[in-house]
Motif scaffolding. Structure first.
Motif: not given
Lengths: 497, 394
Positions: A161-162, A209-216
């Motif tokens: 979520n830059a 968005v903003g899940s830092e690559g943890l969800l998919g």
């Protein structure tokens, strides 16, 4: 280095050669990297104090390959760390010793641009700036502009979520993304959102968005593009101290002006930047504000005058207004070069990213100064003044024993201070590994468990980017437990995990 | 009807615990302005009416924290008093269901993702909910997000909560981003455009330096001799005037623009944004890629709909007299063909019993969404059957 990663799974490491072979069956040719020297470039992201070569790197080229790699790893219990361009400042893409690093750099195509509906559909490896470059000939641009925009990928922007210097007016990534194609850890491919607004159902896109690559793993992104403002002007205002600059910022907003950008630098940052880029920043001031407005020329002219008036009323001692694009860019050159500039006055620096309510700024700066004395480390401050997002740069020398640890401890104290005054641990860089262990400062165990249950809904085996964001890894079965009355689970017909 | 009126988060936790123990299901209700939305059901109502009032409002921080049951009108009056606004322009659904305005609450409009004409440029409820406190289906109070305008700490659960219709938790407190109210707003309009031309004009305006904050279209009808396409320009007066001078040049090939007086403009925006005056037993809203709107409207012409466009065509309000499931299927099909969605807003109970209010999701997305709901509400205490036809009897 105080952040510990989970112990590598020796059983997985023992299968390394077999895993590489299996993945070569999915991504042929040079798409699987296992040579130790060739793995080295992937050992860290923008948080360079932490380094760990991955077990393997896989560079897929199609969504089918991404899906097959994840499905295979899911079935085999192999962890996966997704990576865009590797510019994360919080360690979001830091490899794990026993994990496959899934590099999305080959997804570089712009798939569709629709100027009528004002959307662009791109693959995740397209850089942030490349989106703007693709649409600017028609007078459009993509608004979020993180400082790393020349390198960072839109897929990474979605994961983190830059933000950027213009997000007070134009929003973060989440406010500018309409849809994604996403591959879940078990290989399922789902599409969330699209080219329309506010789809029915839970806003799953919003939590991706903003899940830092943890969800998919995102394999396609639909973003909003905007007409480029007709003009932009900036004013550079010097104040005797950050307090008066902060009061100016508050009054600008209180008078109904949302500038396109509003950046503050303290004395240390001003001097470092001026020495580096020589753009004529005043050196005898305690704080410098860059305020940029954009829109029709008539609007810019009007707002610049208003801002100059407000600055004067708040004790501004110097003021320069850009008269052309060259001058406006020069104002920004110092700010945009602030990090490398600080890198010249100190062997190393550590960039923090807390947000505070702006009204607490004087107190936070005072206490930060005291911390600086206590830790014996200098600090330079640049921040997105409009939204209270602080970027203190802690100056240290990694070659001096103990200084990195002291810098980290100093940084942690700054972030605790941000939370104490009503703010947050991270405004735009993400939690990653960097702020992982501070999460309990901001959230209760109940709050964190609720977030982790969302993780379990997407990745119940906790294979995707584990060890990031959450300080404690709870097994999903444990999190799913409910207090059950009289041995009866209510509504037994509902599916559970 | 069975109704609970908690006065605190603890009361609400108790209500959830009771429901879990008794096998009851809970419908979280703000002011009840959308009670007639979704399938008929018979759940225990939890009214948030007693949990009202402002907790913190600092205009210079652009942040407002308020209890969920606070009337929307009170929130709007409060921020207007500071020359600010809720930029997503939420509106009261009461009149759409034949009830007087005034019942809508801030928790209700956010939970339903209600956004008006400014949505197209300023974002929706999802974009302005910064943080919340809620009680989950486990009967636990939890917080997410924060009370500052810029935050990426942890998952963005406020996005999930906005538009969740009370299905993952009952919000007790909301923190919203507020923005300065434009010092000046004018509406300029072109008359006589058909749907296609209206879309083209709106797309051109929205993609231009005119920086319109909203664009809508109301076709001709029984009480309107000519169609009218609306463009809203808002901001500081010198900017509004400069942009107002741009539009006539930009849209010269579509016709002459005239500036509307505020009363006429307000009524038209109310029609375009909130379907005011769109008579018909059945009312739909279609969320579409804007360029697909004219095709979708044309496809549904045989039903003789009353309709209007907002969000530059991205939102089609569509009112029908045909109360049959077959007509509903046609609306859903037209929305799907346009790569968009159709939401059933108003309909007789008989139709709502057989046609789901929300557009069906792809099976994998529906399954994922269900897993996410179970993450907040493992026992399904908030699953009242409002959205899932198969369970409406349960």
């Amino acid at each position: 280095m105080s952040i510990l990663m989970p112990d590598p799974d020796q059983a997985v490491l023992a299968r390394r050669a077999g895993i590489a072979e299996a993945l070569r069956g999915i991504v042929p040719g040079e798409g699987v990297i296992d040579d130790p020297d060739a793995l080295r470039p992937y050992e860290s992201d923008g948080l360079t104090a932490y380094r760990q070569p991955p077990m393997l790197v896989v560079l897929p080229e199609t969504v089918e390959q991404v899906s097959a790699v994840l499905r295979w790893c899911h079935a085999e219990g192999v962890k996966v760390v997704p990576r865009g361009s590797g510019t994360s400042l919080s360690g979001g893409a830091l490899p794990l010793a026993d994990a496959v690093l899934l590099g999305m750099g080959k997804f570089k195509r712009v798939l569709a641009i629709d100027y009528d509906d004002r959307v662009a559909v791109v693959q995740p490896g397209v850089t942030n700036l490349a989106i703007t470059q693709t649409v600017e000939e028609r007078g459009f641009y993509y608004a979020p502009d993180p400082s790393s925009q020349i390198a960072c990928s839109i897929g990474g922007n979605v994961a983190e979520n830059a933000g950027g210097v213009h997000c007070l007016k134009y929003g973060l990534t989440t406010n500018n993304v309409l849809g994604v194609e996403l591959v879940l850890m078990d290989g399922e491919i789902v599409r969330l959102g699209g080219r329309h607004l506010d789809p029915c159902g839970l806003d799953l896109l919003g939590v991706i968005v903003g899940s830092e690559g943890l969800l998919g793993v995102v394999t396609e992104v639909t973003v909003r593009i905007l007409p480029k403002p007709e003009s932009a002007r900036a004013v550079l205002v010097g104040f005797p101290d950050p307090e008066s600059a902060g009061a100016c910022v508050a009054q600008v907003i209180a008078e109904g002006i949302i500038p396109a950008g509003m950046e503050m630098m303290d004395r240390t940052a001003i001097h470092a930047a001026e020495a580096f880029v020589n753009v004529g920043y005043p050196l005898d001031v305690g704080a410098l504000l860059i305020v940029e407005v954009d829109g029709p020329a008539a609007e810019c002219d009007y707002l610049i005058e208003e801002i100059a008036r407000i600055a004067g009323a708040n004790g501004a001692v110097t003021s320069r207004t850009s008269t052309d694009e060259r001058e406006r860019m020069a104002f920004w050159a110092g700010r945009k070069a602030a990090f490398p500039a600080v890198g010249r006055i100190s062997p190393d620096y550590y960039c923090m990213d807390g947000t505070i309510p702006r009204r607490r700024l004087p107190e936070v700066l005072r206490r930060m100064e005291q911390l600086s004395v206590d830790y014996g480390l200098g600090v330079a401050n640049v921040f997105h003044a409009g939204d209270g997002n602080l970027h203190p740069l802690i100056l240290y020398d990694a070659n001096k024993p103990g200084e990195l640890e002291r810098a980290e401890a100093f940084g942690n104290d700054i972030l605790r201070l941000c939370v104490e005054v009503g703010g947050v641990l991270t405004g735009e860089h993400g939690v990653g590994i960097e702020k992982r262990d501070l999460m309990p400062v901001m959230f209760s165990e109940t709050d964190l468990q609720q977030q982790q249950r969302v993780k379990c809904a997407f990745d119940p085996k906790l294979l995707l980017n584990p060890g990031k964001v959450f300080p404690t890894l709870h097994r999903c079965a444990e999190l799913g437990r409910m207090h059950v009355h009289a041995g009866q689970v209510p509504f037994p017909e509902l599916p559970r995990f | 009807m069975d109704m609970i009126i908690p006065g605190s988060a603890q009361d609400l936790c108790d209500a959830v615990a009771d429901a879990l123990r008794e096998g009851a299901r809970l419908e979280i209700r703000g002011g009840g302005s959308k009670a007639a939305f979704g399938a008929p059901r018979d759940a225990r109502i939890v009214s948030m009416a007693a949990m009202a009032g402002v907790i913190d409002y600092d205009p210079a921080e652009l942040v407002l924290t308020v209890r969920a049951g606070t009337p929307l009108a009170d929130v709007e009056a409060l921020v207007a008093g500071e020359q600010q606004m809720l930029a997503f322009e939420p509106f009261d659904h009461g009149p759409l269901f034949g009830a007087p305005a005034g019942a809508a609450t801030i928790g209700g409009v956010v939970a339903a993702g209600v956004a008006g004409s400014r949505r197209v440029t300023a974002g929706g409820a999802r974009d302005h909910l910064l943080g919340f406190t809620a009680v989950s289906g486990r009967g636990e109070t939890f917080v997410a997000g924060a009370r500052v305008v810029k935050n990426v700490t942890g998952y963005d659960l406020p996005k999930l909560m906005a538009g969740s219709w009370g299905r993952i938790g009952a919000m007790t407190e909301l923190t919203l981003k507020v923005l300065p109210r434009p010092r000046m707003a004018v509406t300029v309009a072109i008359e006589g455009l058909d749907c296609c031309a209206a879309h083209a004009a709106m797309a051109r305006a929205l993609g231009s330096h005119a920086d319109v904050s909203a664009a809508a279209h109301v076709p001709k009808g029984p009480d309107r001799a000519r169609a009218i396409t609306l463009f809203r320009l808002a901001g500081f007066p010198p900017s509004v005037e400069a942009r107002a001078a741009v539009l006539p040049v930009l849209l010269a090939d579509h016709g002459a623009l005239r500036r509307l007086d505020t009363t006429e403009a307000a009524a038209l925006w109310h029609t375009a944004g909130a379907a005011a005056g769109l008579a018909g037993a059945v009312l739909w809203r279609l969320h579409l890629p804007p360029a697909a709107a004219p095709g979708a409207v044309a496809a549904l012409e045989p039903f003789g709909p009353r309709w209007s466009l907002d969000w530059g065509g991205g939102l089609v309000w569509l009112a029908l007299d045909d109360e049959t499931p077959a007509a509903a299927e046609q609306v859903r099909a037209a929305a799907a063909a346009a790569e968009g969605e159709a939401m059933l807003v108003r309909a007789p109970a008989s139709l709502r019993a057989v046609v789901p209010a929300q557009h069906p999701r792809a099976p994998l997305v529906a399954a994922l969404e269900e897993r996410v709901r179970r993450a907040f509400d493992p026992a399904g205490v908030f699953e009242i059957g409002r959205f899932e036809i198969a369970r409406s009897g349960g």
